[in-house]
Scaffold this motif. Structure first.
Motif, mmCIF file in Angstrom:
data_model
loop_
_atom_site.group_PDB
_atom_site.id
_atom_site.type_symbol
_atom_site.label_atom_id
_atom_site.label_comp_id
_atom_site.label_asym_id
_atom_site.label_seq_id
_atom_site.Cartn_x
_atom_site.Cartn_y
_atom_site.Cartn_z
ATOM 1 N N PRO A 85 0.810 -1.219 0.000
ATOM 2 C CA PRO A 85 0.000 0.000 0.000
ATOM 3 C C PRO A 85 0.845 1.271 0.000
ATOM 4 C CG PRO A 85 -0.764 -1.558 1.661
ATOM 5 C CD PRO A 85 0.551 -2.079 1.157
ATOM 6 N N GLN A 86 0.269 2.332 -0.552
ATOM 7 C CA GLN A 86 0.946 3.624 -0.520
ATOM 8 C C GLN A 86 0.965 4.225 0.879
ATOM 9 O OE1 GLN A 86 -1.196 5.641 -3.873
ATOM 10 N NE2 GLN A 86 0.864 6.161 -4.559
ATOM 11 N N ASP A 87 -0.118 4.033 1.610
ATOM 12 C CA ASP A 87 -0.188 4.574 2.967
ATOM 13 C C ASP A 87 0.901 3.941 3.837
ATOM 14 O OD1 ASP A 87 -1.719 5.957 5.237
ATOM 15 O OD2 ASP A 87 -1.605 3.862 5.913
ATOM 16 N N PRO A 88 1.754 4.737 4.495
ATOM 17 C CA PRO A 88 2.881 4.179 5.261
ATOM 18 C C PRO A 88 2.456 3.228 6.371
ATOM 19 C CG PRO A 88 3.193 6.537 4.909
ATOM 20 C CD PRO A 88 1.795 6.214 4.454
ATOM 21 N N GLN A 89 1.366 3.553 7.060
ATOM 22 C CA GLN A 89 0.919 2.671 8.142
ATOM 23 C C GLN A 89 0.417 1.338 7.600
ATOM 24 O OE1 GLN A 89 1.342 3.143 11.340
ATOM 25 N NE2 GLN A 89 2.135 5.223 11.170
ATOM 26 N N ALA A 90 -0.332 1.398 6.499
ATOM 27 C CA ALA A 90 -0.824 0.167 5.879
ATOM 28 C C ALA A 90 0.338 -0.648 5.318
ATOM 29 C CB ALA A 90 -1.825 0.500 4.778
#
Length: 219
Positions: A85-90
């Motif tokens: 995923p692009q989202d760092p947390q994901a």
């Protein structure tokens, strides 16, 4: 020039990479590692003297380790399926689950398998017992995780599921997932139904007779 993958279709870590490749329809040259392909084996060993596979060769670049190969492909040959995923947390969650499957499912599974290959006098019953206990703990924890999501790191198929495919596939052969853990069993069934992994499983099917513990008559 297409990237070249040095691999064998029955290898768990090779299947992990192949699932990622098939998810995105990435063009590649399959360099089959087998006794019948002496030149390919020699080239592979010259690239990676550690003699572990898969290995990806892309022009002058040589990439080792299944997770890193998948990350490399995502950077250099991105497709329509975003496995990280692009989202760092994901992305962090995805990578954590990838490590979970490699370290706590794949590793103990392989310990049991490799023990069977050893001469009988060198086998390690205590180590096998420890490995199966770790699989029990991993199954139990995972059952709670996949009770809440369709895939390992959320509702989207990802790098974590690429790791889960061969991990759970072979682990269930070695130390069956208990019927008391229906979420893990259902998740494994979803992985087997995924076209990318179904293809990898079918490609490895002709080699099942070589499984040291005897492949079960299923899957």
């Amino acid at each position: 020039m297409k990237p070249q993958l040095f691999a064998h279709p029955f290898s768990s870590y090779c299947q992990k990479v192949l699932v990622a490749i098939y998810e995105n329809g990435t063009a590649f040259d399959y360099r089959m590692l087998s006794p019948d392909e002496a030149g390919t084996v020699e080239e592979w060993q010259s690239i990676w003297p550690i003699k572990r596979f898969p290995v990806l060769k892309d022009g002058e670049n040589a990439v080792m380790e299944a997770t890193i190969i998948i990350e490399y492909l995502m950077l250099n040959y991105p497709g329509t399926v975003r496995l990280i995923p692009q989202d760092p947390q994901a992305a962090l969650r995805t990578r954590m689950m990838d490590r979970f499957f490699d370290n706590y499912v794949m590793t103990p599974m392989q310990k049991v398998v490799f023990n069977q290959i050893r001469p009988e006098t060198d086998r390690d019953p205590y180590g096998v017992k420890e490995a199966k206990a770790m699989l029990d703990d991993a199954y139990a924890w995972l059952d709670g995780v996949v009770a809440k999501t369709e895939w390992a790191a959320g509702d989207t198929f990802s790098l974590a599921d690429c790791a889960a495919c061969p991990s759970l596939f072979y682990a269930d052969w070695v130390h069956p997932i208990p019927e008391t853990l229906p979420n893990v069993r259902a998740y494994r069934a979803r992985l087997l139904a995924r076209p990318s992994f179904a293809r990898a499983v079918d490609e490895g099917r002709p080699y099942r007779a070589f499984f040291p513990l005897g492949a079960p008559d299923r899957d």
